[in-house]
Design a protein around this motif. Structure first.
Motif, PDB file in Angstrom:
ATOM      1  N   VAL A 101       0.844  -1.195   0.000  1.00 46.12           N
ATOM      2  CA  VAL A 101       0.000   0.000   0.000  1.00 46.12           C
ATOM      3  C   VAL A 101       0.877   1.242   0.000  1.00 46.12           C
ATOM      4  O   VAL A 101       2.012   1.214   0.452  1.00 46.12           O
ATOM      5  CB  VAL A 101      -0.958   0.050   1.211  1.00 46.12           C
ATOM      6  N   GLY A 102       0.320   2.332  -0.539  1.00 50.18           N
ATOM      7  CA  GLY A 102       1.029   3.603  -0.507  1.00 50.18           C
ATOM      8  C   GLY A 102       1.510   4.036  -1.870  1.00 50.18           C
ATOM      9  O   GLY A 102       2.401   3.424  -2.434  1.00 50.18           O
ATOM     10  N   GLY A 103       0.876   5.033  -2.418  1.00 50.22           N
ATOM     11  CA  GLY A 103       1.328   5.607  -3.679  1.00 50.22           C
ATOM     12  C   GLY A 103       1.003   4.791  -4.909  1.00 50.22           C
ATOM     13  O   GLY A 103       1.653   4.957  -5.945  1.00 50.22           O
TER      14      GLY A 103
ATOM     15  N   ASP B  19       3.403   0.864 -10.562  1.00 52.85           N
ATOM     16  CA  ASP B  19       3.378   0.844  -9.090  1.00 52.85           C
ATOM     17  C   ASP B  19       2.927  -0.526  -8.587  1.00 52.85           C
ATOM     18  O   ASP B  19       3.535  -1.100  -7.676  1.00 52.85           O
ATOM     19  CB  ASP B  19       2.420   1.912  -8.536  1.00 52.85           C
TER      20      ASP B  19
ATOM     21  N   PHE C  54       5.166  -3.525  -6.364  1.00 50.31           N
ATOM     22  CA  PHE C  54       4.781  -4.177  -5.109  1.00 50.31           C
ATOM     23  C   PHE C  54       4.706  -5.688  -5.275  1.00 50.31           C
ATOM     24  O   PHE C  54       5.168  -6.441  -4.418  1.00 50.31           O
ATOM     25  CB  PHE C  54       3.434  -3.649  -4.617  1.00 50.31           C
TER      26      PHE C  54
ATOM     27  N   GLY D 259      -5.820   3.332  -2.698  1.00 53.93           N
ATOM     28  CA  GLY D 259      -6.623   4.195  -1.844  1.00 53.93           C
ATOM     29  C   GLY D 259      -6.844   5.573  -2.421  1.00 53.93           C
ATOM     30  O   GLY D 259      -7.804   5.822  -3.142  1.00 53.93           O
ATOM     31  N   THR D 260      -5.947   6.481  -2.130  1.00 53.73           N
ATOM     32  CA  THR D 260      -6.099   7.878  -2.509  1.00 53.73           C
ATOM     33  C   THR D 260      -6.288   8.067  -4.001  1.00 53.73           C
ATOM     34  O   THR D 260      -7.028   8.953  -4.432  1.00 53.73           O
ATOM     35  CB  THR D 260      -4.891   8.699  -2.017  1.00 53.73           C
TER      36      THR D 260
END
Length: 55
Positions: A10-12, A18, A22, A33-34
């Motif tokens: 998670v994150g970015g 991306d 991961f 998320g964002t």
């Protein structure tokens, strides 16, 4: 590394690159998320890109 622990990246996360980073690092799943606030189709777009990549 803990082989008995599933890791979620998670994150970015906003692009297929991306997600791939991961997964390549050992994540079993990736959380988005964002990026969904900026583009509600992000999750579907990323899933479609990964499907294309594996064909």
């Amino acid at each position: 590394m803990l082989p008995h622990v599933d890791v979620v990246g998670v994150g970015g996360v906003a692009t297929p690159t991306d997600v791939r980073a991961f997964l390549d690092a050992g994540a079993r799943a990736v959380g988005v998320g964002t990026a969904l606030l900026h583009d509600p189709t992000t999750a579907a777009r990323l899933a479609a890109a990964l499907r294309e990549e594996t064909r």
